[in-house]
Structure formats: C-alpha cells, structure tokens
Scaffold this motif. Structure first.
Motif, PDB file in Angstrom:
ATOM      1  N   UNK A   1      -4.160   0.289  -7.725  1.00  0.00           N
ATOM      2  CA  UNK A   1      -5.605   0.513  -7.654  1.00  0.00           C
ATOM      3  C   UNK A   1      -5.956   1.338  -6.410  1.00  0.00           C
ATOM      4  N   UNK A   2      -6.834   2.301  -6.655  1.00  0.00           N
ATOM      5  CA  UNK A   2      -7.327   3.093  -5.551  1.00  0.00           C
ATOM      6  C   UNK A   2      -8.842   2.989  -5.497  1.00  0.00           C
ATOM      7  N   UNK A   3      -9.394   2.994  -4.274  1.00  0.00           N
ATOM      8  CA  UNK A   3     -10.846   2.850  -4.120  1.00  0.00           C
ATOM      9  C   UNK A   3     -11.448   4.199  -3.738  1.00  0.00           C
ATOM     10  N   UNK A   4     -12.653   4.402  -4.257  1.00  0.00           N
ATOM     11  CA  UNK A   4     -13.332   5.658  -3.946  1.00  0.00           C
ATOM     12  C   UNK A   4     -13.710   5.709  -2.477  1.00  0.00           C
TER      13      UNK A   4
ATOM     14  N   UNK B   1      -4.842   6.285  -0.159  1.00  0.00           N
ATOM     15  CA  UNK B   1      -4.038   5.073  -0.167  1.00  0.00           C
ATOM     16  C   UNK B   1      -4.239   4.335  -1.485  1.00  0.00           C
ATOM     17  N   UNK B   2      -3.117   3.990  -2.101  1.00  0.00           N
ATOM     18  CA  UNK B   2      -3.142   3.221  -3.338  1.00  0.00           C
ATOM     19  C   UNK B   2      -2.558   1.851  -3.032  1.00  0.00           C
ATOM     20  N   UNK B   3      -3.227   0.852  -3.581  1.00  0.00           N
ATOM     21  CA  UNK B   3      -2.760  -0.521  -3.368  1.00  0.00           C
ATOM     22  C   UNK B   3      -1.988  -0.988  -4.586  1.00  0.00           C
ATOM     23  N   UNK B   4      -0.824  -1.572  -4.311  1.00  0.00           N
ATOM     24  CA  UNK B   4      -0.117  -2.237  -5.393  1.00  0.00           C
ATOM     25  C   UNK B   4      -0.542  -3.695  -5.361  1.00  0.00           C
ATOM     26  N   UNK B   5      -1.207  -4.114  -6.428  1.00  0.00           N
ATOM     27  CA  UNK B   5      -1.770  -5.475  -6.358  1.00  0.00           C
ATOM     28  C   UNK B   5      -1.457  -6.345  -7.566  1.00  0.00           C
ATOM     29  N   UNK B   6      -1.906  -7.534  -7.497  1.00  0.00           N
ATOM     30  CA  UNK B   6      -1.652  -8.534  -8.543  1.00  0.00           C
ATOM     31  C   UNK B   6      -2.981  -9.226  -8.853  1.00  0.00           C
TER      32      UNK B   6
ATOM     33  N   UNK C   1       0.857  -1.199   0.000  1.00  0.00           N
ATOM     34  CA  UNK C   1       0.000   0.000   0.000  1.00  0.00           C
ATOM     35  C   UNK C   1       0.894   1.251   0.000  1.00  0.00           C
ATOM     36  N   UNK C   2       0.410   2.266  -0.659  1.00  0.00           N
ATOM     37  CA  UNK C   2       1.164   3.516  -0.736  1.00  0.00           C
ATOM     38  C   UNK C   2       0.225   4.676  -0.435  1.00  0.00           C
TER      39      UNK C   2
ATOM     40  N   UNK D   1     -17.591  -0.644  -3.061  1.00  0.00           N
ATOM     41  CA  UNK D   1     -17.702   0.663  -3.703  1.00  0.00           C
ATOM     42  C   UNK D   1     -17.166   0.641  -5.120  1.00  0.00           C
ATOM     43  N   UNK D   2     -16.574   1.744  -5.499  1.00  0.00           N
ATOM     44  CA  UNK D   2     -16.098   1.867  -6.864  1.00  0.00           C
ATOM     45  C   UNK D   2     -14.584   2.045  -6.910  1.00  0.00           C
ATOM     46  N   UNK D   3     -14.048   1.845  -8.096  1.00  0.00           N
ATOM     47  CA  UNK D   3     -12.618   2.028  -8.302  1.00  0.00           C
ATOM     48  C   UNK D   3     -12.364   3.512  -8.573  1.00  0.00           C
TER      49      UNK D   3
END
Ligand SMILES: Nc1nc2c(ncn2[C@@H]2O[C@H](COP(=O)(O)OP(=O)(O)OP(=O)(O)O)[C@@H](O)[C@H]2O)c(=O)[nH]1
Length: 975
Positions: free
Chosen positions: A947-950, A895-900, A887-888, A924-926
């Motif tokens: 990816x970041x969530x609203x 917060x932005x997630x670094x994901x796979x 997470x960043x 929720x939404x992206x």
C-alpha cells in the motif's frame, strides 16, 4: 257395614293389636283397645298402612354396627325407665322432644348429638359419655363417617340439607333403637316393627301419611321418604319427632329401630337381652325369644336377621355387629365404594374400629376440606406473591428475557411493545422503564438491578482503622474555593509565592493541584481548585479530602453564585470555612457588604455573632495573609487532625495524566501512613509500583508521610481523579484488586449502558435524562487539550452543563472508554485514535468516540448536538486496519508499505489515516493497493498487501493504516 275389631284385623295383618291401635290412633281413629271396632274405611286405611312397600332394587352394604349396638345397650339401660314414662306421651311431647328434647329419652339422642347435658337423664348421658371411647363425637362421627350413610343421606336428601340430616340421623341412629326400647309400653309396636323389618316402607308411608297433621313432621323427615310412614306408626304416642329424626336419614335403621322398639318396651331384661331381642323380634317371638337370642346370638345376627337374616352370636359380636343397609341401586353405585371402605378398614376391635371410623372419616373430610382450602390459599398466596414479587433486572434486557420473567410468550410481549409504539424483535433490548411498564401489566414489579460493589480495599483491610495510640498530629489540607476571578489563584500564588497565575493559559485555572507551605514551622497543604462551575464535581471531590476550606470572596464583588455553591459543598463535606475577603486593596472593596451577604447565606462570621472566621486579605498586596495562615493553623488545631504515619499509605488521587518521558503521573495527597518508592499501589482499576515520588516543588523524594502532596510515577493506567490509592502488600494483590475493580466497574457500566452519543444527545436533554454532558478530551498535545476544554466548557447552557470529566494528552485508551462508559461520557479525540481493541471496547460499551482534525469541528458538533441542530452529516465508518511490517522505497513512486490486514478490509477508494502509537500522523488517500504485483480493489483480513499513500512517504514499521469511508448519517430525534 261390618265392623272389625282391632284384634281381628291384627290377626289378619299379622300384627299385634297394639300396633294396630297405635296405627289407628295415629290415623285419628277412635280406638281404645283391642276390642275397639273399626269401620270398613278405617280397616282399609289400616290395611293400607300396613301394606308392604313395593320392592325396590336394593343393594346391601354391610357395615359395622358394633358401636351402635354397644351404645344402644348402654342407652337402653338408662332408657328403660325413661321409655316407660314416655310411653304414652302425646305427640306434643314428641314435638317438644324433637325441639327441646327436654327430658325424653330421645332427647338423649339429641343430647348426644347436641351435647345437651342438662337432662334429668344424666345417668344416661353419663353412660353415653362414659362409654369408653365412644364420646359423642365418635358417635356422631361414626354415623357420619363410616356408615354408608352417604347413600343413606342421599336418599334423605330429598330436600333437606344433608348436614342437618346427617346430624340428626347420625347422632341418633343407635339411639333410635334405644328409644324404641325405651318406649316401654309399646313393645308390640316395636315388635311389629321388628317384624316389619324387611317390609317395604311404603306401607309405612301409607300409614303415616294418613292424614295426620304432622306434616311438619313429615316434611322434616322425608321429603319423600317412606320412612315417614314408619314414623307415623311410632307416633302413636311416641315422641315421633325424635323418632323421625332417627329414622330420617337412615332407612336401614328403621328396621333396627323397630327391633329396638320391641325391646324398648321391655324392662331391663330387654336391656340385658339386647342381642336376643332382635332375634326374637325377627321371629315374632318377643321377649323370651329376645332373651334367648341375646344369650346365644350376637347383635350382628340380630341385625342381619332383619336384613341379612343371620343369627348373631354374642361371642362374635364385633363381627356380628354389622348392619345391612339398603340403598337404591342407582345411588349405591356411586356410593358403594365409599360405603364399603369403612367396613373393610375396620379392625377387629370394636372400639378401635369405631374410633378409626369416626376419626378417619372425619379426618378425611377435614383433610379434604383443608386440602381444598390450602390449595386455594396456596394459589391465592402465589398470586399475592407474584403480584408483590419484585424482579430485579439490569438497565436493558432482551424481549425474550422479559417474556421469561413475566412468563409470557415473547410474541405477546412484542405485541405489547408495539402497542406502546416500540418495535422490537425477540433478541432486541428493551430499556428498564419499558420492561417495567410491560411487566406491570401482568402485576409483576421490576426493579433496576443494583450492581453490588465489593470494596476490596475493605476486604484486604487496606484502609483499616488505626489504633488511637498510633495517631500523631498531621498538617491540614486546605482547599481554596470561590467564584471566578475572585482571586483564588492569586491568593495561593501569594501564599506560595510561586507565580502560578502568571503561567495559566487564558487566565483560568484548569487543574486541581496541590502544594505545601510552611508557616511558623507548621505545614499546610493547599489544593488549588478552579472556581469555574464546570469543575463543580472536581471541587466537590476536593472538598472531601479537605480539612479546611478557604472561601475567597472578592470584597468588590461580594457573594456570587459559585460562592454559594462553594459554601454548599463545604457544608456538605462538613469542612469548616475560613472566609478570605480578598481584594481589600481595591478602592471599591466593601468587606461589610460581603459579611452581610454571607450571613444571608447562613455563613455568620464571628464578628456578627457566628462561628466563621473571616479575614480581610489582599492577594495583591499580601495584606492579611499572615493572619489567614494563623487562622488556618488555629482551626487545624481545634480540629485535632491526626494520622498514623506507620502504616501502609492511603491517599487520594487529585489529578492524573500521562507525561512524556514519565508515563502515567498521578498527583495524590497521602492522608495516612507512609508511601515509599517501590511500594505496590492500586487506584481503582489501575495499579503499579511506585517508580518515583515528586513533591510539589518537583523534587524527587523517597518517602512521604500523612498530609503530603506528591506526584507518583509508575501506575499502569491513568487513574480517575478522586480515586483512592492504597499501598498493597504486594504487586500481585494490587493487580488482583485492580482487575476485580475493573470487572465490577465494567459490569456497572454495562448495566448502566448509558451510551450517550451526540446523535441522541438532544433528545435526551429534552427528555430530562441528561443535565450534564460529560466529555473526555484526548489530544496529541496539551495545548489542544486546553483549547478544546475551554471551548467546550463555554457551551454550557441552562439545560445542560458541559462537564469535562477527563482531559489529557495521548491516545484514546481502554481506560478512557471505561471511564466514559461509567460516566456516560463522550470521548472527543483530537488528532488521536483509539487502537482496534479500544475501538472494539467502545462499541461494546456503547461509547461514542469522536475524532477530529480541526478543533472548530469538534466544538461545532457538540454545540449543534446540544441545541438539536446537529445536521445530518457524514460519519466515518472504519473498514479495517493494515499493520505496516516493512517499507520499500520505489523510485518515482515513493515509499510503499508491505502490510497485513489485521482486521476488516481495506478498499482502494477508502480514506486512510496513518497512526503511530495512537497518534494520527497522516490522513489522506490510498495511492496504490496491490496484491503481489496486481492492483486490487480490496484486501481482506488475513491477507498481505502493498500500500502506498498519496503525498506521504514517512511510513514506518509498526505503523497502522486505518481505512475508513464517510457515510451519511441520518439523525433521528434531532430537530
Ligand atoms: N486588586 C486586586 N486584584 C486581585 C487580587 N487578587 C486577584 N486579583 C486579580 O483578579 C483577577 C483574577 O484573579 P485569579 O487569581 O485568576 O482569580 P481566580 O479566582 O483564580 O480565577 P479562576 O482561576 O478563573 O477561577 C486577576 O486579574 C488578579 O490579578 C487582589 O487581592 N487585589
């Protein structure tokens, strides 16, 4: 008109006077001796009679005549006398002979073929019988079998059934010659005949056909055979019929017969000279020649002399005993092979040969018949088997598999299905019922496959019988049952004095619990069973492990539906009932009414002459409770409840759940043996090692014995209520059994393939397929579980009853899916999600998982589905999952997630839910979806992304982001 004397004409025709006399007589001419005169027309007739038949194209088949010859030899001996007597018998006698064949030599023939054994010529019979290996059968066989008689038959078959023909011919052929011989006084004729051996038979025909009234005779024989004439000749005074019989069929034998006839007239000598006789005949030299020939030439030659013109040598009789049978060429072609075969096959030993011929051929014929018969039988049997055969199939099979089973082209099956209104491709499944109907059209019965369940507990002797000497008294396990609000919980509470009723949400008992009390130093285990009908199945399970049932009936309410149900369950389980007539403190209490109503339901209390104990009690005041417990102990004593405490424990799971901080918790009642902390255990598809034991008071214990209720910590998965739990020798065994059980369970589920969904619920209810809607509830908190459970239970109606088979907190697990699959249940998740694996399993098993964020939506959907009012709606379609690996925090963004992307794909416009340990923590939404620094519309499986969530920043490592879209679902079969 010039008159010609018999002897003169005989000379002209190169015949004997006797033959002419015979022939003339047979033609109805008035001749007495060789000096008798003949008119011109008579001469013409006679000449015609003796006119040689035109040559036909013939083939010759040589076959072994040894048998016949031998037979003839033997017969001729006997026949001598007979033949003498028979000599001038009128034709009448002939007729008789042919029909009755009473005592004529020819009868012998018949006898031989017919076994007529009562003739005075017994000797003859004896002889024929005693002829070593030539029983009559052989004889018959010979004729039938190996002789080229077929072709012969063919000829004869003019219009006669071959069989009879064959019989006649076959039977008598050798005897014919014999008869001829017997016809003692007609040597000449026979002699002539002999000479005529090769003569065309037509002349014979002519003679015969003269004008004799022996039509019937003729008819019999010939049909159209030249032999008739031959017969006619003989008919002079001979029993022509028999003769005919002989002749019929076998032309070649005619010559043979003729020869015989020549001999037949002769005394024993001729008999001796059998062989020679033929030669003589041939030469026209009658008796003497016969003798000579007989001595020097075997029969073979004799026969050959007639046909092949060879001189037999006595020594080589077996070889010589061959006869050349003439056949019409066209017919021979077909028969020659068969005709020759016997000869070729014949051994050197005559008898053997005969035997071989006889039996071989007959056997062959029989074999052929049997073969045909057996083939027919086999095919009939096969049909029968196919028709009766029951093929077992699972609940669903593909069209292709069905086609294979019924051995038809899949296209044909598809067409059949179409006829039934079912559209299916070759690889699509068809239900058992449909498959059975299709197969039935082809006379094949299909049966639903039953999954064989192997009881591994039995295999491992986990529940082995105990030696009676090891059994000791144990406490009774008591179930309290009864109608809603009749005071079950209050009664138990009063007994335990724990105040359980006060803590129950909504005032309804939700779980089966167990507790122990001590009364007069004796333990009693109580199961708390809810009275609501939705819990019937659980109640039934409770009754199974119960020793005594306390039936609570409110004195002010009387027997109610669930009272009756409780009675039925108790009776079915064979559990004795003690009636607790509750609420007697109430002013409107009417215990007598309760007793009356109970008796009407078959529960006769002692007071009314029955054997059921009834105790008036008040949970409120405590009145009668002591007596009730006394009665429990009394009944328990009568039941002599015993168990072996010194064996691996065996119990039953009463309830199981996941408890925060403890993991899986299973409430059990140990029925026998001992359960100790650290014991490996298996319960259905789950297993584990007992981490801790808690008694009903919540206290930890290290060891328990029979009839004890405890909670167990340590099972890997939540076991199903009612599941047996066994202590195993080791954990490995426990695991092995659990895994095996899981496979069996899964197979069973697959075969059942019930897969109920809310979409098809209504139609299945209407079809009567579903009468209970089994539901599994999983929620994030206990309160939600209870709330949803109660709400759903209230949806039960006349057509379908809602049955909550499992309700618990926690994520939707594989165990839930398995249970749902096995029980045709729908899983309702509230604020919980299945993992990818669980989702995959659910898809495989056809389990419908419904997840909600609002309780009302869940209840509403189920209600709508039950009533067929489930509107077309949106259903979420999972696109894929992202696993958060880092997470960043980005200023002004969040917060932005670094994901796979672990599976599927994630699209920018998809909805997402954030899942942490199976629990939905956000939906929720992206807000943003990037690959490196670029915004992207979607990220596929196997790629990393940001990816970041609203409106959500609490992203954590190992969280899962599930992307989904809502798609409109068309509901078929609803409304
Ligand atoms: N007067 C009186 N009231 C009682 C007695 N026993 C129970 N009640 C009342 O009856 C109501 C139902 O009692 P429960 O114990 O909850 O009945 P239950 O059979 O357990 O009900 P379910 O759990 O819903 O099946 C409560 O209000 C109790 O207070 C009794 O002996 N006398």
């Amino acid at each position: 008109m010039s008159k010609v004397r018999i002897h003169e004409l005989a000379k002209t025709l190169n015949k004997s006077s006797k033959d002419l006399i015979d022939a003339a007589s047979s033609l109805g001419m008035n001749v007495k001796n060789h000096m008798s005169t003949l008119e011109d027309n008579e001469v013409a007739k006679l000449k015609q009679t003796f006119k040689p038949a035109p040559e036909k194209s013939h083939n010759k088949i040589i076959y072994d005549r040894t048998k016949e010859v031998k037979q003839e030899e033997r017969q001729s001996r006997n026949n001598d006398n007979r033949s003498r007597n028979q000599g001038d018998r009128p034709q009448r006698s002939n007729d008789n002979r042919s029909q009755n064949q009473g005592d004529r030599p020819q009868r012998n023939y018949d006898n031989r073929s017919q076994n007529q054994g009562d003739r005075p010529q017994r000797n003859y019979d004896n002889r024929s019988q005693s002829q070593g290996d030539r029983p009559q059968r052989n004889y018959d066989n010979r004729n039938q079998g190996d002789r080229p008689q077929r072709s012969y038959d063919n000829r004869n078959q003019g219009d006669r059934p071959q069989r009879s023909y064959d019989n006649r011919n076959q039977g008598d052929r050798p005897q014919r010659s014999y008869d001829n011989r017997n016809q003692g006084d007609r040597p000449q004729r026979s002699y002539d005949n002999r000479n005529q051996g090769d003569r065309p038979q037509r002349s014979y025909d002519n003679r015969n056909q003269g004008d004799r009234s022996q039509r019937s005779y003729d008819n019999r024989n010939q049909g159209d055979r030249p032999q008739r004439s031959y017969d006619n000749r003989n008919q002079g005074d001979r029993p022509q019929r028999s003769y005919d019989n002989r002749n019929q069929g076998d032309r070649p034998q005619r010559s043979y017969d003729n020869r015989n006839q020549g001999n037949s007239g002769r005394p024993p000598r001729s008999y001796d000279n059998r062989g020679g006789g033929y030669n003589k005949d041939k030469d026209g030299d009658q008796r003497p020649a016969y003798q000579q020939k007989k001595r020097t030439e075997p029969k073979k030659d004799t026969f050959a002399s007639e046909i092949a013109e060879k001189t037999p040598s006595k020594k080589k009789r077996t070889k010589k005993d061959k006869i050349v049978v003439t056949f019409e060429t066209d017919k021979l072609d077909k028969k020659s092979k068969k005709a020759k075969r016997p000869v070729k096959d014949a051994g050197s030993n005559t008898n053997e040969r005969r035997g071989a011929f006889d039996f071989t051929k007959k056997t062959k014929q029989k074999k052929l018949k049997y073969q045909k018969a057996s083939e027919k039988e086999r095919s009939e049997k096969l049909d029968e088997i196919l028709q009766k055969e029951v093929v077992t199939i699972p609940e669903k099979i593909t069209v292709k598999e069905l086609a294979e089973i019924i051995n038809k082209n899949p296209n044909e099956v598809i067409m059949k299905l179409m006829d039934s209104g079912i559209m299916a491709t070759i690889n699509q499944d068809v239900e058992y019922d449909t498959a059975a109907l299709i197969a039935a059209d082809y006379n094949i019965s299909l049966e639903l496959e039953e999954v064989e369940e192997i009881d591994l507990a039995e295999v491992y002797e986990l529940n082995a019988e105990d030696d009676p000497s090891t059994l000791v008294k144990r406490a009774p396990v008591v179930t309290v049952m009864g109608h809603v609000d009749h005071g079950k919980t209050s009664l138990l509470d009063a007994i335990r004095n724990t105040g359980v009723a006060v803590g129950e949400a909504g005032g309804i008992t939700q779980h089966i619990g167990a507790s122990e009390i001590m009364h007069r130093n004796e333990k009693i285990v109580f199961l708390d069973t809810p009275g609501h009908e939705a819990f019937t199945s659980l109640r039934a399970r409770g009754a199974k492990i119960t020793d005594i049932a306390i039936l609570v009936v409110a004195a002010d309410d009387g027997v109610m539906p669930q009272t009756i149900e409780a009675i039925d369950h108790s009776k079915a389980a064979g559990v004795p009932i003690i009636v607790a007539i509750n609420k007697i403190d109430k002013p409107n209490a009417n215990p007598d009414r309760v007793k009356q109503e109970l008796s009407e339901k078959g529960v006769i209390i002692e007071e009314w002459g029955g054997d059921v104990i009834a105790v008036p009690v008040s949970a409120k005041t405590g009145e009668g409770l002591e007596t009730l417990l006394e009665m429990v102990l009394l009944v328990a004593e009568v039941l002599e409840l015993k168990a072996n405490p010194d064996r691996p424990g065996v119990g039953t799971v009463i309830e199981a759940k996941v408890v925060k901080g403890r993991g899986t918790v299973a409430s059990i009642i140990l029925e026998k043996g001992t359960l100790t902390v650290g014991d490996p255990v298996v319960a259905g598809i789950t297993y584990g090692k007992v981490k801790a034991l808690y008694n009903d008071k919540g206290k930890k214990v290290k060891r328990i014995g029979p009839s004890t209720s405890v909670e167990i910590d340590g099972l890997a998965e939540v076991p199903q209520a009612g599941e047996k739990i066994y202590v195993t020798p080791d954990e490995k065994t426990a695991r092995y059994i659990a895994e095996k059980n899981a496979i069996t369970f899964r197979e069973k589920s697959l075969n059942k393939n019930v897969g109920i969904t809310l979409e098809d619920l209504f139609s299945k209810i209407k079809e009567g397929e579903i009468k209970e809607l089994n539901i599994i509830i999983k929620a994030d908190v206990h309160g939600s579980v209870e709330a949803i459970k109660q709400s759903l239970l209230k949806l039960s109606n006349e057509e379908v009853r809602v049955n909550i088979i499992h309700a618990n907190v926690g994520a939707i697990s594989e165990s839930d899916v398995t249970l749902a699959s096995a029980s045709s249940a729908i899983i309702i998740g509230f604020n919980v999600r299945p993992s990818s694996n669980v989702q995959y399993l659910a898809e495989q098993e056809g389990v419908d998982i419904r997840t909600y964020r609002i309780i009302y939506d869940a209840i509403n959907d189920v209600e709508a589905a039950m009533t067929g009012m489930l509107d077309p709606t949106f259903k979420e379609v999972i696109l894929g999952r992202i696993q958060v690996r880092a997470t960043f925090k980005v200023p002004s963004v969040g917060t932005i997630a670094g994901g796979y992307v672990t599976n599927g794909k994630v699209t920018r416009n998809a909805q997402v839910r954030l899942i942490r340990e199976g629990i939905v923590v956000f939906e929720g939404k992206i807000a943003s979806l990037k690959r490196f620094k670029d915004d992207v519309k979607e990220v596929a499986q196997g790629y990393e992304c940001g990816i970041g969530l609203e409106s959500y920043n609490d992203l954590q490592e190992m969280d899962e982001i599930e992307a989904f879209v809502m798609e409109e679902v068309k509901r078929e079969g609803l409304k």
